[in-house]
Design an enzyme around this catalytic site. Structure first.
Site, mmCIF file in Angstrom:
data_model
loop_
_atom_site.group_PDB
_atom_site.id
_atom_site.type_symbol
_atom_site.label_atom_id
_atom_site.label_comp_id
_atom_site.label_asym_id
_atom_site.label_seq_id
_atom_site.Cartn_x
_atom_site.Cartn_y
_atom_site.Cartn_z
ATOM 1 N N LYS A 24 -8.775 2.513 -2.230
ATOM 2 C CA LYS A 24 -9.251 1.867 -0.845
ATOM 3 C C LYS A 24 -10.669 2.020 -0.744
ATOM 4 C CE LYS A 24 -7.118 1.255 3.390
ATOM 5 N NZ LYS A 24 -5.781 1.884 4.412
ATOM 6 N N GLU A 71 0.717 -1.149 -0.152
ATOM 7 C CA GLU A 71 -0.151 0.143 -0.167
ATOM 8 C C GLU A 71 0.862 1.171 -0.004
ATOM 9 O OE1 GLU A 71 -3.520 1.929 3.034
ATOM 10 O OE2 GLU A 71 -2.261 0.001 3.567
ATOM 11 N N CYS A 112 -5.347 -3.396 2.234
ATOM 12 C CA CYS A 112 -5.545 -3.062 3.788
ATOM 13 C C CYS A 112 -6.814 -3.153 4.481
ATOM 14 C CB CYS A 112 -4.657 -1.798 4.297
ATOM 15 S SG CYS A 112 -4.073 -2.179 5.711
#
Length: 584
Positions: free
Chosen positions: A126, A44, A162
């Site tokens: 994300k 990330e 994540c």
């Protein structure tokens, strides 16, 4: 079933150093290609470093990230790596306004991209944005609303970032609905003690929910107070571990997977949580069958004390090196705190870059002065003695201080001495305070609290003793000299600011104090709950009062490595001016 050789690169990025990070990604991609990888992944925001904090609000930085991404895609192709899909985390911006989140067009996004053929083949943001602990992602980013699926060598690979795995719903069930053969999540998940066990169970659970093999790629290194421990994990659809990377080591995990073939009529449109499938086909045909050469494997796990100690070493090294410093300076009292900080510094930077100063006063015991010198002998760090008695006498003649003011003067003279040497010689000062002392205000502002970094800021005193004992055992097991003098471990802790002083004159025994602090600081338990856990009401009331009234001191303490779920700093944000007190 189709075969896929996956390369997971748990690298160490530096926030803001986009050029260096780009080169690192290029170098590790070249390495992955040499291992025969079919799909390469990086963590990330590997291109920008993580977390970027308010840099995300600067359009110049966002555009630098976007430009670097396109340049990286072109460089990969120029290097003959264009046919190799590469997943890279970076900082992006939203092309359209996001009225649902009150954000205009151009709002930043925590994003990742698939680079292929010299182009940016796919981008996504994300979906789940964390907003707890050290995470402020709702402050900066707008979430993504797609399920990215890239077809590589005949396998559909769903992609996530994540928190998309840490939160229920979203991309994990969507991957099942899209009938993906692999779920790949890129992460920058900070280290906390015992998090490796939590992380493993999380990945196992999500693999079963997604119904496919799941790869969890994590960052390694340090950024300010955060440490990233790597520990990348790959599990099959039943949650069985296929591969697990080392902790606190930069490197590449390569493994051969057999995965379900992509379906010709794979689902399209909108699936779970309103996510729209964004599917890109890069290579529809499987690779010719080959004997698997890289079956994965699991790195040996660190025990709890070695894990924490390694985190402290990595955190300090990252802070010093990434900020361009060369050496550190520590006030050596002969006590356990400065001894463990010195050992960590020597392990992180090499003893030749660690400078220790003994600053005895008239209250310093002979054994403390001897223990400081013995620590220097054992570790090989640079050592000198600068007595503070003449300075102390000069101040006392002018001010005539008594009591606590007299005691604190000694600590402040030591702080001034360290900062003077720092200015003169260019070392940064390390503050030796531990979490127990910071919690109750048992440190002197502009004295033992001075410094650029606090390596054990998030370590309770009882854990300091345990880590010191572990470090000595580890040295003995390797046939080396244990770095910490036994007397520093066994003698009663003391600031030695008055005759016969010991810490228990002012504080409870550390095991009891630390147990109360863990409930109050780390778990946010109130006084009633702490007393119900079996602690003396008067002791609880006294301890909590000390914690509450020391907030202004903690705000002025330097940053330090975070190892707990709730360290002082971003994790725990309480007002300094605060009329609330816990009552029984």
């Amino acid at each position: 079933m189709p075969q896929l050789r996956l390369a997971l690169n748990q690298i160490d990025s530096r926030v803001g150093d986009i050029a260096r990070n780009s080169q690192t990604i290029l170098d590790w991609t070249r390495h992955s290609a040499a291992q025969g990888a079919h799909l390469v992944a990086f963590p990330e925001m590997a291109l920008t470093g993580y977390p970027v904090e308010d840099l995300a609000l600067r359009s110049s930085f966002v555009e630098a990230s976007r430009t670097a991404l396109r340049t990286l895609a072109a460089r990969l192709a120029e290097e003959g790596l264009g046919d190799l899909p590469v997943v890279v985390g970076y900082l992006d911006r939203s092309a359209t306004a996001q009225p649902r989140y009150g954000q205009p067009a151009g709002a930043p996004r925590n994003a990742a991209a698939v680079l292929h053929g010299g182009e940016v083949a796919l981008t996504f943001a994300k979906h789940h944005l964390p907003n707890y602990g050290v995470f402020d992602e709702f402050r900066y980013f707008v979430p993504g609303d797609t399920l990215p699926v890239v077809r590589v060598r005949g396998v559909d690979v769903a992609l996530a970032i994540c928190e998309d795995l840490w939160q229920d719903g979203g991309r994990v069930p969507a991957a099942r609905s899209a009938r993906a053969g692999l779920l790949l999540s890129v992460n920058a998940s900070p280290y906390e003690r015992d998090k490796d066990d939590t992380r493993l169970e999380l990945v196992r659970k999500r693999a079963q929910e997604a119904g496919c093999t799941t790869a969890y790629l994590a960052m390694m290194g340090g950024q300010d107070e955060l440490v990233f421990d790597g520990d990348s994990i790959v599990v099959d659809r039943d949650g069985e571990v296929i591969a697990r990377a080392p902790q606190f080591e930069e490197g590449c995990v390569v493994l051969d997977l057999e995965l379900p073939a992509a379906e010709p009529d794979a689902p399209t449109g909108t699936v779970d949580d309103g996510l729209r499938i964004d599917r890109v086909v890069l290579s529809a045909d499987p690779v010719p069958a080959y004997p698997p050469e890289v079956p994965g494997g699991q790195a040996q796990r660190l025990d709890d004390d070695e894990e924490i100690y390694s985190a402290l070493v990595v955190g300090l090294r990252a802070y010093v090196v990434k900020n361009g410093f060369r050496s550190v300076l520590i006030g050596l009292s002969g006590g356990i705190d400065s001894a463990i900080v010195a050992a960590i510094a020597c392990d992180a930077l090499g003893a030749e870059n660690v400078h220790g100063v003994s600053m005895p006063s008239k209250y310093s015991s002979d054994h403390s002065k001897g223990d400081a010198a013995e620590l220097a002998r054992r570790t090989g760090l640079n050592f000198r003695t600068v007595p503070i008695a003449p300075m102390f006498d000069a101040y006392m003649e002018s001010l005539g201080l008594t009591g606590l003011a007299e005691e604190n003067l000694q600590a402040r003279l030591r702080g001034t001495t360290l900062m003077a040497i720092s200015n003169q010689e260019g070392h940064i000062v390390l503050a030796p305070g531990n979490k127990s002392e910071l919690a109750v205000g048992y440190s002197t502002l502009y004295g033992d609290a001075v410094g650029a970094y606090g390596p054990i800021k998030d370590v309770y005193k009882s854990s300091v003793f345990r880590l010191a004992e572990w470090r000595n055992r580890a040295a003995a097991a390797r046939g080396q000299t244990p770095p910490i003098p036994e007397n520093s471990i066994t003698k009663p802790p003391s600031a030695e600011l008055r005759p016969g002083q010991v810490d228990t004159d002012s504080l409870p025994d550390y095991p009891v104090l630390d147990a109360i602090l863990e409930l109050y600081v780390d778990r946010d338990q109130g006084a009633d709950a702490i007393v119900a856990a079996g602690f003396d009401p008067q002791l609880v009331a006294k301890t909590l009062r000390m914690v509450d009234t020391a907030e202004y001191k903690r705000r002025q303490y330097p940053p330090g490595t975070k190892i707990s779920p709730k360290g002082f700093g971003k994790d725990r944000r309480l007002p300094i001016t605060n009329g609330w007190r816990e009552s029984l």
